[in-house]
Design a protein around this motif. Structure first.
Motif, PDB file in Angstrom:
ATOM      1  N   THR A 293       0.852  -1.182   0.000  1.00 10.70           N
ATOM      2  CA  THR A 293       0.000   0.000   0.000  1.00 10.70           C
ATOM      3  C   THR A 293       0.891   1.235   0.000  1.00 10.70           C
ATOM      4  OG1 THR A 293      -1.856   1.098   1.114  1.00 10.70           O
ATOM      5  CG2 THR A 293      -0.166   0.113   2.531  1.00 10.70           C
ATOM      6  N   THR A 294       0.286   2.393   0.182  1.00  9.41           N
ATOM      7  CA  THR A 294       1.042   3.633   0.268  1.00  9.41           C
ATOM      8  C   THR A 294       1.021   4.164   1.696  1.00  9.41           C
ATOM      9  OG1 THR A 294      -0.917   4.910  -0.360  1.00  9.41           O
ATOM     10  CG2 THR A 294       0.593   4.271  -2.119  1.00  9.41           C
ATOM     11  N   VAL A 295       1.974   5.038   1.975  1.00 11.23           N
ATOM     12  CA  VAL A 295       2.050   5.721   3.271  1.00 11.23           C
ATOM     13  C   VAL A 295       1.824   7.202   3.036  1.00 11.23           C
ATOM     14  CG1 VAL A 295       3.480   6.285   5.254  1.00 11.23           C
ATOM     15  CG2 VAL A 295       3.642   4.027   4.210  1.00 11.23           C
ATOM     16  N   THR A 296       0.860   7.776   3.720  1.00 10.09           N
ATOM     17  CA  THR A 296       0.648   9.207   3.674  1.00 10.09           C
ATOM     18  C   THR A 296       1.554   9.833   4.715  1.00 10.09           C
ATOM     19  OG1 THR A 296      -1.664   8.918   3.015  1.00 10.09           O
ATOM     20  CG2 THR A 296      -1.031  11.070   3.875  1.00 10.09           C
ATOM     21  N   THR A 297       2.581  10.526   4.281  1.00  8.80           N
ATOM     22  CA  THR A 297       3.520  11.139   5.202  1.00  8.80           C
ATOM     23  C   THR A 297       2.973  12.467   5.705  1.00  8.80           C
ATOM     24  OG1 THR A 297       4.682  12.281   3.427  1.00  8.80           O
ATOM     25  CG2 THR A 297       5.437  10.059   3.989  1.00  8.80           C
ATOM     26  N   ALA A 298       3.601  12.994   6.759  1.00 13.61           N
ATOM     27  CA  ALA A 298       3.166  14.278   7.305  1.00 13.61           C
ATOM     28  C   ALA A 298       3.280  15.371   6.256  1.00 13.61           C
ATOM     29  CB  ALA A 298       3.992  14.622   8.539  1.00 13.61           C
ATOM     30  N   ALA A 299       4.344  15.324   5.443  1.00 14.91           N
ATOM     31  CA  ALA A 299       4.547  16.353   4.420  1.00 14.91           C
ATOM     32  C   ALA A 299       3.466  16.318   3.363  1.00 14.91           C
ATOM     33  CB  ALA A 299       5.918  16.194   3.782  1.00 14.91           C
TER      34      ALA A 299
ATOM     35  N   GLU B 111       7.608  10.898  -7.777  1.00 14.01           N
ATOM     36  CA  GLU B 111       6.701  11.969  -8.153  1.00 14.01           C
ATOM     37  C   GLU B 111       6.129  12.659  -6.910  1.00 14.01           C
ATOM     38  OE1 GLU B 111       6.633   8.492 -10.927  1.00 14.01           O
ATOM     39  OE2 GLU B 111       6.252   8.769  -8.787  1.00 14.01           O
ATOM     40  N   LYS B 112       5.778  13.933  -7.065  1.00 13.15           N
ATOM     41  CA  LYS B 112       5.064  14.673  -6.041  1.00 13.15           C
ATOM     42  C   LYS B 112       3.623  14.860  -6.483  1.00 13.15           C
ATOM     43  CE  LYS B 112       9.041  17.164  -4.178  1.00 13.15           C
ATOM     44  NZ  LYS B 112       9.613  18.494  -3.814  1.00 13.15           N
ATOM     45  N   GLY B 113       2.783  15.241  -5.511  1.00 12.00           N
ATOM     46  CA  GLY B 113       1.390  15.483  -5.845  1.00 12.00           C
ATOM     47  C   GLY B 113       0.516  14.309  -5.474  1.00 12.00           C
ATOM     48  N   ALA B 114      -0.695  14.316  -6.012  1.00 14.52           N
ATOM     49  CA  ALA B 114      -1.662  13.264  -5.704  1.00 14.52           C
ATOM     50  C   ALA B 114      -1.237  11.953  -6.342  1.00 14.52           C
ATOM     51  CB  ALA B 114      -3.046  13.667  -6.197  1.00 14.52           C
ATOM     52  N   ALA B 115      -1.199  10.907  -5.540  1.00 17.39           N
ATOM     53  CA  ALA B 115      -0.840   9.568  -6.028  1.00 17.39           C
ATOM     54  C   ALA B 115      -1.539   8.558  -5.146  1.00 17.39           C
ATOM     55  CB  ALA B 115       0.672   9.361  -5.998  1.00 17.39           C
TER      56      ALA B 115
ATOM     57  N   GLY C  94       1.632  -7.475 -13.204  1.00 16.12           N
ATOM     58  CA  GLY C  94       2.980  -7.860 -13.564  1.00 16.12           C
ATOM     59  C   GLY C  94       3.914  -7.987 -12.384  1.00 16.12           C
ATOM     60  N   GLY C  95       3.428  -8.514 -11.243  1.00 16.74           N
ATOM     61  CA  GLY C  95       4.276  -8.673 -10.063  1.00 16.74           C
ATOM     62  C   GLY C  95       4.667  -7.364  -9.430  1.00 16.74           C
ATOM     63  N   ALA C  96       3.845  -6.342  -9.561  1.00 23.37           N
ATOM     64  CA  ALA C  96       4.174  -5.030  -9.009  1.00 23.37           C
ATOM     65  C   ALA C  96       2.908  -4.298  -8.593  1.00 23.37           C
ATOM     66  CB  ALA C  96       4.945  -4.193 -10.030  1.00 23.37           C
ATOM     67  N   LEU C  97       3.037  -3.437  -7.569  1.00 20.77           N
ATOM     68  CA  LEU C  97       1.965  -2.524  -7.219  1.00 20.77           C
ATOM     69  C   LEU C  97       1.939  -1.394  -8.240  1.00 20.77           C
ATOM     70  CD1 LEU C  97      -0.134  -1.616  -4.966  1.00 20.77           C
ATOM     71  CD2 LEU C  97       1.668  -0.047  -4.233  1.00 20.77           C
ATOM     72  N   VAL C  98       0.747  -1.031  -8.708  1.00 20.22           N
ATOM     73  CA  VAL C  98       0.598   0.059  -9.672  1.00 20.22           C
ATOM     74  C   VAL C  98       0.155   1.308  -8.926  1.00 20.22           C
ATOM     75  CG1 VAL C  98      -0.563   0.860 -11.744  1.00 20.22           C
ATOM     76  CG2 VAL C  98       0.027  -1.559 -11.503  1.00 20.22           C
ATOM     77  N   LEU C  99       0.927   2.379  -9.090  1.00 18.50           N
ATOM     78  CA  LEU C  99       0.636   3.664  -8.466  1.00 18.50           C
ATOM     79  C   LEU C  99       0.196   4.642  -9.547  1.00 18.50           C
ATOM     80  CD1 LEU C  99       1.007   5.160  -5.618  1.00 18.50           C
ATOM     81  CD2 LEU C  99       3.038   6.173  -6.683  1.00 18.50           C
ATOM     82  N   ALA C 100      -0.965   5.279  -9.355  1.00 19.63           N
ATOM     83  CA  ALA C 100      -1.454   6.298 -10.287  1.00 19.63           C
ATOM     84  C   ALA C 100      -1.007   7.671  -9.811  1.00 19.63           C
ATOM     85  CB  ALA C 100      -2.974   6.234 -10.395  1.00 19.63           C
TER      86      ALA C 100
ATOM     87  N   GLU D  76       4.796  20.250 -15.664  1.00 18.69           N
ATOM     88  CA  GLU D  76       6.003  19.506 -16.008  1.00 18.69           C
ATOM     89  C   GLU D  76       5.961  18.053 -15.530  1.00 18.69           C
ATOM     90  OE1 GLU D  76       9.329  21.663 -14.511  1.00 18.69           O
ATOM     91  OE2 GLU D  76       8.984  23.410 -15.808  1.00 18.69           O
ATOM     92  N   GLN D  77       4.758  17.543 -15.227  1.00 23.92           N
ATOM     93  CA  GLN D  77       4.626  16.128 -14.858  1.00 23.92           C
ATOM     94  C   GLN D  77       3.333  15.586 -15.456  1.00 23.92           C
ATOM     95  OE1 GLN D  77       5.296  14.397 -10.718  1.00 23.92           O
ATOM     96  NE2 GLN D  77       3.082  14.163 -10.866  1.00 23.92           N
ATOM     97  N   PRO D  78       3.401  14.865 -16.579  1.00 22.49           N
ATOM     98  CA  PRO D  78       2.188  14.279 -17.145  1.00 22.49           C
ATOM     99  C   PRO D  78       1.592  13.226 -16.211  1.00 22.49           C
ATOM    100  CG  PRO D  78       4.015  14.269 -18.720  1.00 22.49           C
ATOM    101  CD  PRO D  78       4.592  14.596 -17.391  1.00 22.49           C
ATOM    102  N   ALA D  79       0.304  13.019 -16.310  1.00 20.05           N
ATOM    103  CA  ALA D  79      -0.322  11.916 -15.593  1.00 20.05           C
ATOM    104  C   ALA D  79       0.280  10.608 -16.088  1.00 20.05           C
ATOM    105  CB  ALA D  79      -1.832  11.927 -15.821  1.00 20.05           C
ATOM    106  N   HIS D  80       0.510   9.668 -15.184  1.00 23.43           N
ATOM    107  CA  HIS D  80       1.096   8.390 -15.590  1.00 23.43           C
ATOM    108  C   HIS D  80       0.900   7.357 -14.490  1.00 23.43           C
ATOM    109  CE1 HIS D  80       4.388  10.406 -13.370  1.00 23.43           C
ATOM    110  NE2 HIS D  80       4.747   9.177 -13.005  1.00 23.43           N
ATOM    111  N   LEU D  81       1.294   6.136 -14.774  1.00 25.84           N
ATOM    112  CA  LEU D  81       1.305   5.046 -13.806  1.00 25.84           C
ATOM    113  C   LEU D  81       2.754   4.646 -13.552  1.00 25.84           C
ATOM    114  CD1 LEU D  81      -1.518   2.784 -15.319  1.00 25.84           C
ATOM    115  CD2 LEU D  81      -1.768   4.518 -13.532  1.00 25.84           C
ATOM    116  N   SER D  82       3.033   4.195 -12.342  1.00 21.37           N
ATOM    117  CA  SER D  82       4.343   3.651 -11.995  1.00 21.37           C
ATOM    118  C   SER D  82       4.156   2.286 -11.356  1.00 21.37           C
ATOM    119  CB  SER D  82       5.091   4.574 -11.030  1.00 21.37           C
ATOM    120  OG  SER D  82       5.537   5.748 -11.678  1.00 21.37           O
TER     121      SER D  82
END
Length: 585
Positions: free
Chosen positions: A466-472, A501-505, A512-518, A524-530
């Motif tokens: 999963t993801t971690v929402t940091t204080a920042a 990446e910064k911003g909403a994710a 494919g054996g990986a977590l997909v992050l939107a 200067e940062q197109p929308a994408h998946l990682s």
């Protein structure tokens, strides 16, 4: 306190506890960042995140506790209701409710961060002998475009250099495999074309013609040739290649509205839909309809219980059964004809149940006034509904939410955010992990699990990601989220990778054996998946999505398969019913 109308979570019972009363045990042995505005050219604006309140998402399966608030989660901004829906340039809505964009000019896409790193690499391995480089230079065409024919000595030199280079590359490959850190190429497994730029192929608009006015997503399916969206306006399928309407499920009664969808369909293509008898959100989510996804026809409909009060429920399918959990019952029917098979009513009397099914297990969070302890995690066998094992939730939770049945995982919330825990057990019920949800490094995004319409935590074998929402990132200073993997056999963190990446994710799936992050679109940062490899957390940045995608990818579900990527937003009024993308050739 009122009974929980929501499904996966439940509070302490509203009725008085029976102090000192114990029955004979029939159970067997206790086994603001700057949020991107897709309609502003540079994504300006700022919004403080709301506090996380279970009631805010009645379809997520949490109990109602208006007096309790939790640590803030990042809130993804969406287009205000009433603004014009984005339509790609050169495209128009047609009479049957979909957008077919004008063909995009094939242009060289801007390189993604991953492509930049690959381009910066030396094309000749450093360990290759200098003679190899000299040989390559000798073979390059001269001003006339012709290369001189190499002599025998030159051929021998090149052959030796090639063998040496091959040895270096093979050795490097073996080192990467041994380290288990993941591959830099995402196209070797999972959806092909992941690192390639993507184009928008279609966009289906919202349809407000159903009896319910709520456009909140309650479930979605990705089928072989279609994508299915369910909300209070109906259950509809759209063609995977063009977005045209394919079929719609007929409600089981006049005025009935969908309130839930099985997370998957079975191997025969049968899925299940939950309906409320009327659009009133306080009416019970009580009707179970089996649906043949080949044509959208209802095979049969059965009531879960005859309770008239408000409650939520979850439904799932196996190869031969449809199983629903809600109110005070877990009930199984034969998938072919709806014949009654078994039902379970809790660990005592006066019970409230929630949970879900996957594989051969139904995991139930049971709260019974006359059981000891009151709150328990109970595993049922799907074959006959009998208790396989049970474990007490002795931390006296305010809510308990089943995140997964296989592996068995439950989220509990307490009086304070630091009391929240994720519990995991082995398949035989042996306790294996107790993971704090919040610590000094941030808060795990585990509120919505496997059975939610918009899950944020995912499970693969005995790994939780999963993801971690940091204080920042939570207080608006723009810090990135981090992606984490936990070992459910030990409760220990296996790896933690800060997203580039910064911003909403947000995490949207496993592929494919990986977590997909939107990731949303920013200056200067197109929308994408990682992708983040499950075995080590290595990040691979995917190809860019078209300009104007905005925050669509982080607004709900992202379904991947069949050479397509389909975004199914949580609210169709903001972004439309669904939007299809595919990798450019």
């Amino acid at each position: 306190m009122a009974q929980d109308p929501l499904g996966d979570g439940h509070p302490q019972p509203w009725y008085p506890q029976q102090a000192g009363h114990q029955q004979a045990d029939p159970r067997g042995p206790e086994a603001p960042y700057l949020p991107y505005d897709p309609y502003h050219p540079y994504g300006q604006g700022q919004q403080q995140p709301d506090a996380y309140v279970p009631d805010a998402h009645p379809h997520d399966g949490h109990s109602q506790h208006p007096q309790q608030q939790y640590a803030p989660y990042v809130v993804v901004p969406q287009q205000p209701v009433g603004e014009e829906l984005y339509v790609p340039a050169g495209a128009e809505y047609t009479a049957d409710g979909y957008v077919q964009p004008a063909p995009e000019a094939e242009a060289d896409p801007e390189p993604s961060p991953a492509a930049d790193m690959e381009a910066a690499a030396d094309p000749v391995p450093a360990a290759v002998p200098p003679s190899s480089r000299r040989a390559r230079r000798a073979a390059r065409p001269g001003p006339t475009g012709a290369a001189a024919a190499p002599g025998r000595r030159a051929l021998l030199v090149r052959s030796g250099a090639g063998v040496a280079a091959l040895g270096v590359l093979v050795a490097a490959g073996l080192m990467v495999s041994a380290e288990g850190g993941g591959s830099a190429s995402a196209d070797s497994s999972g959806e092909p074309g992941f690192t390639t730029a993507h184009s928008r192929t279609w966009a289906a608009r919202a349809d407000a013609g159903g009896p319910g006015g709520d456009d909140t997503l309650v479930g979605s399916w990705l089928l072989d040739g279609a994508v299915v969206r369910a909300d209070a306006t109906g259950v509809r399928a759209y063609g995977l290649t063009d977005g045209r309407p394919v079929w719609a499920v007929e409600p089981p009664a006049a005025g009935a509205v969908p309130c839930g969808l099985s997370p998957t369909v079975n191997r025969t293509g049968l899925g299940a839909v939950l309906f409320r008898p009327q659009a009133d959100p306080k009416s019970p989510c009580a009707l179970v309809t089996a649906v043949d996804t080949k044509d959208g026809r209802a095979a049969w409909t059965k009531p879960l219980t005859d309770t008239k009060g408000s409650y939520g429920a979850r439904v799932g399918v196996t190869d031969d059964k449809v199983i629903a959990v809600g109110d005070s019952h877990a009930v199984a029917w034969q998938s072919a004809d709806g014949a009654d098979l078994w039902q379970y009513t809790g660990q005592g009397k006066f019970c409230t149940l929630s949970g879900g099914v996957s594989g051969g297990t139904v995991l139930v969070a049971s709260s019974c006034a006359d059981s000891t302890p009151i709150d328990q995690a109970v595993a049922l066998n799907t074959a006959d509904g009998k208790v396989s094992w049970w474990r007490g939730l002795n931390n006296r939770p305010k809510t308990a939410t089943v995140l997964s049945a296989e592996p068995p995982v439950v989220l509990t919330t307490g009086e304070k955010p630091e009391d929240d825990r994720v519990f995991a057990w082995g398949q035989a019920g042996d306790p294996t992990a107790e993971i704090p949800v919040a610590d000094a490094d941030g808060r795990l995004d585990v509120a919505h699990g496997t059975f939610s319409a918009t899950p944020g935590v995912f499970f693969h074998d005995r790994t939780m990601v999963t993801t971690v929402t940091t204080a920042a990132s939570a207080n608006g200073t723009g810090g990135p989220v981090a992606v984490v993997g936990y070992d459910l056999d030990t409760g220990k963190q296996r790896w933690r990778t800060p997203a580039r990446e910064k911003g909403a994710a947000r995490a949207v799936g496993v592929d494919g054996g990986a977590l997909v992050l939107a990731v949303d679109e920013r200056r200067e940062q197109p929308a994408h998946l990682s992708r983040f490899a499950l075995d080590g957390g290595h990040e691979t940045v995917g190809g860019d999505f078209p300009s104007g995608t905005g925050s669509l990818l982080v607004s709900g579900r992202v379904l991947i398969g069949g050479g397509r990527i389909v975004a199914v937003p949580e609210h169709s009024t903001n972004f439309g019913t669904a939007t299809g993308f595919r990798a450019k050739e």
